[in-house]
Scaffold this active site. Sequence first.
Site, PDB file in Angstrom:
ATOM      1  N   HIS A 100       0.815  -1.219   0.000  1.00 37.37           N
ATOM      2  CA  HIS A 100       0.000   0.000   0.000  1.00 37.37           C
ATOM      3  C   HIS A 100       0.845   1.263   0.000  1.00 37.37           C
ATOM      4  O   HIS A 100       1.975   1.286   0.491  1.00 37.37           O
ATOM      5  CB  HIS A 100      -1.031   0.001   1.139  1.00 37.37           C
ATOM      6  CG  HIS A 100      -0.462  -0.115   2.524  1.00 37.37           C
ATOM      7  ND1 HIS A 100      -0.098   0.985   3.256  1.00 37.37           N
ATOM      8  CD2 HIS A 100      -0.217  -1.189   3.310  1.00 37.37           C
ATOM      9  CE1 HIS A 100       0.338   0.591   4.442  1.00 37.37           C
ATOM     10  NE2 HIS A 100       0.292  -0.729   4.504  1.00 37.37           N
ATOM     11  N   ASP A 102      -0.157   4.283   1.286  1.00 33.83           N
ATOM     12  CA  ASP A 102      -0.372   5.225   2.401  1.00 33.83           C
ATOM     13  C   ASP A 102       0.415   4.809   3.636  1.00 33.83           C
ATOM     14  O   ASP A 102       0.862   3.662   3.752  1.00 33.83           O
ATOM     15  CB  ASP A 102      -1.864   5.336   2.733  1.00 33.83           C
ATOM     16  CG  ASP A 102      -2.480   4.018   3.184  1.00 33.83           C
ATOM     17  OD1 ASP A 102      -2.141   2.969   2.600  1.00 33.83           O
ATOM     18  OD2 ASP A 102      -3.291   4.019   4.131  1.00 33.83           O
ATOM     19  N   ASP A 135       6.415  -0.120   6.639  1.00 38.14           N
ATOM     20  CA  ASP A 135       4.969  -0.271   6.450  1.00 38.14           C
ATOM     21  C   ASP A 135       4.448   0.877   5.612  1.00 38.14           C
ATOM     22  O   ASP A 135       4.136   1.918   6.144  1.00 38.14           O
ATOM     23  CB  ASP A 135       4.302  -0.320   7.829  1.00 38.14           C
ATOM     24  CG  ASP A 135       2.800  -0.524   7.749  1.00 38.14           C
ATOM     25  OD1 ASP A 135       2.298  -0.859   6.663  1.00 38.14           O
ATOM     26  OD2 ASP A 135       2.129  -0.324   8.770  1.00 38.14           O
ATOM     27  N   GLU A 169      -5.041   1.693   3.123  1.00 33.17           N
ATOM     28  CA  GLU A 169      -4.938   0.467   3.935  1.00 33.17           C
ATOM     29  C   GLU A 169      -4.998   0.779   5.416  1.00 33.17           C
ATOM     30  O   GLU A 169      -5.590   0.039   6.198  1.00 33.17           O
ATOM     31  CB  GLU A 169      -3.641  -0.279   3.605  1.00 33.17           C
ATOM     32  CG  GLU A 169      -3.541  -1.678   4.226  1.00 33.17           C
ATOM     33  CD  GLU A 169      -3.078  -1.714   5.670  1.00 33.17           C
ATOM     34  OE1 GLU A 169      -3.300  -2.733   6.334  1.00 33.17           O
ATOM     35  OE2 GLU A 169      -2.512  -0.717   6.167  1.00 33.17           O
ATOM     36  N   GLU A 170      -4.373   1.892   5.808  1.00 37.51           N
ATOM     37  CA  GLU A 170      -4.308   2.216   7.234  1.00 37.51           C
ATOM     38  C   GLU A 170      -5.670   2.609   7.790  1.00 37.51           C
ATOM     39  O   GLU A 170      -5.831   2.781   8.994  1.00 37.51           O
ATOM     40  CB  GLU A 170      -3.267   3.321   7.487  1.00 37.51           C
ATOM     41  CG  GLU A 170      -1.836   2.925   7.091  1.00 37.51           C
ATOM     42  CD  GLU A 170      -1.252   1.783   7.936  1.00 37.51           C
ATOM     43  OE1 GLU A 170      -1.949   1.331   8.862  1.00 37.51           O
ATOM     44  OE2 GLU A 170      -0.133   1.344   7.638  1.00 37.51           O
ATOM     45  N   ASP A 196       0.380 -10.328   0.343  1.00 37.65           N
ATOM     46  CA  ASP A 196       0.263  -8.982   0.902  1.00 37.65           C
ATOM     47  C   ASP A 196       1.308  -8.832   2.012  1.00 37.65           C
ATOM     48  O   ASP A 196       2.011  -9.788   2.342  1.00 37.65           O
ATOM     49  CB  ASP A 196      -1.160  -8.820   1.479  1.00 37.65           C
ATOM     50  CG  ASP A 196      -1.571  -7.374   1.723  1.00 37.65           C
ATOM     51  OD1 ASP A 196      -0.729  -6.460   1.614  1.00 37.65           O
ATOM     52  OD2 ASP A 196      -2.760  -7.160   2.037  1.00 37.65           O
ATOM     53  N   HIS A 438       4.514   1.835  12.733  1.00 38.83           N
ATOM     54  CA  HIS A 438       3.523   2.789  13.254  1.00 38.83           C
ATOM     55  C   HIS A 438       4.109   3.627  14.389  1.00 38.83           C
ATOM     56  O   HIS A 438       3.380   4.390  15.028  1.00 38.83           O
ATOM     57  CB  HIS A 438       2.234   2.096  13.735  1.00 38.83           C
ATOM     58  CG  HIS A 438       1.387   1.557  12.618  1.00 38.83           C
ATOM     59  ND1 HIS A 438       0.045   1.330  12.744  1.00 38.83           N
ATOM     60  CD2 HIS A 438       1.704   1.193  11.361  1.00 38.83           C
ATOM     61  CE1 HIS A 438      -0.434   0.841  11.613  1.00 38.83           C
ATOM     62  NE2 HIS A 438       0.575   0.741  10.754  1.00 38.83           N
TER      63      HIS A 438
END
Length: 467
Positions: A100, A102, A135, A169-170, A196, A438
């Site tokens: 992803h 984002d 991520d 996605e987030e 994924d 994160h």
Amino acid sequence: MPRRFAFVLNLLVAAMLVGPPAAAETPISRLAAALRFQTVSPQSPGDFDAAPFLAMHQFLAAAFPRTHAALEREVVAGYSLLYTWQGRDPSAEPILLTSHLDVVPVIPGTEEQWEQPPFGGVVADGHVWGRGALDDKVGVLATLEAVEGLLAEGFVPDRTVYLAFGHDEELGGPQGAAAITALLAERGVRLQFTLDEGMAIVEGMGGVDRPIAMVGVAEKGFLTLRLVAHAAGGHSSVPPRNGAIPRLARALVRLDETPLPARLGSVAGGLLDAIRPYLPGLQGFVIAQRWALGGVLESYLSEDPAMNAIIRTTTAMTILEGGVKANVLPTSATATVNFRLVPGDSVDFVVDEVRRIIDDPGIDIEVGQGREASAVASADSAGYAAIARAVRATDPDLVVAPALVVGGTDTKHYGQLADDSYRFTPFRLRPSDMGRIHGTNERLAVDDYATMIAFYSALLRDASAAR
Ligand SMILES: [Zn+2]
């Protein structure tokens, strides 16, 4: 107009000397450049900024010219990207690799704690630093590097290969991955497998002395319950027995002391069997004999929060409310409890279990947001075998094990398109890295990035061959 001509000529000469803008030279500098786009999925949708996403699209087109010439690219839901690499064999089921675009925001107030700016895309101390280094822009860029490299060699896949890069996605992928999935489904696409993000190469796990490539074969479900105790209220000088707060507290203690049942079969069983040969004698023995020694194994695994989250549906009490004043009895008290469901435990099952464990009809159970656990992908499929071979091609000493993803990924959408959906990004997650995803100081080792590209390259070559 000679003056104007001279100006244009000067521009042309300058352009020749400087070269085209933003043409990054190496894989690591391209990754670093990608980390500079602030493609943030914000908490409130009103704060969404489209410009960095559109700029990133342009950057990708410039950085991967062969890919953009040979693959069909579609922009879906405004900001997500779907690439189609047409295979030679239309009868072979296609495959899908997905990551992803984002990233999560940087928590306000933590900017100063970053050793390098979160959107600086700085390469320093053997690492590339920034949001998305783990991520999950790294997945987008490493996949495109692999495709670009294969195209340079003239490689053509047998199977059609889809690359899907969602933009939200987030936030759960309600627009990006959901729309791409709907589009492929509408076209009648049925995939051999999907791959994924979700798990990684983990070091120092469960006493195994070598790194484990944990390939997620399933994703946990999610359920939030509100437990509400009601009472008459009144003045605190003459309290009746069984007020709202003690009643709720009793229910919570019961829940805390009664974990939901351990599930040593299915995903946990496959993981234990895969790592067993590499465990010290006694642990390996207990795992091998788990049908007889299940109780011992269960209490041993339950001690470790990470293993506990793999073997059972977890119970987490997250919000407690009740009472407004020191001398007033509350008329209600409320607790929010969050569960993460292992495959096999349905939302209905968990609600029934909670009711049984609490064993108090005076407590209302309000069912909030819930999502069932995913289907479990096979660890015996052609797709899993191809992923395992690609892992070992980068390092023959890696242990490959099926695993359970405790967070969420866009595969909650893409998973509908295939019987087998896997979740694995081939970077090393060292114990000190756990808080970086994160969190603060997200970074990737430069050496790891070369390995990642090699993995995707080996996988694309291997898995796209129709056998
Ligand atoms: Zn992610």
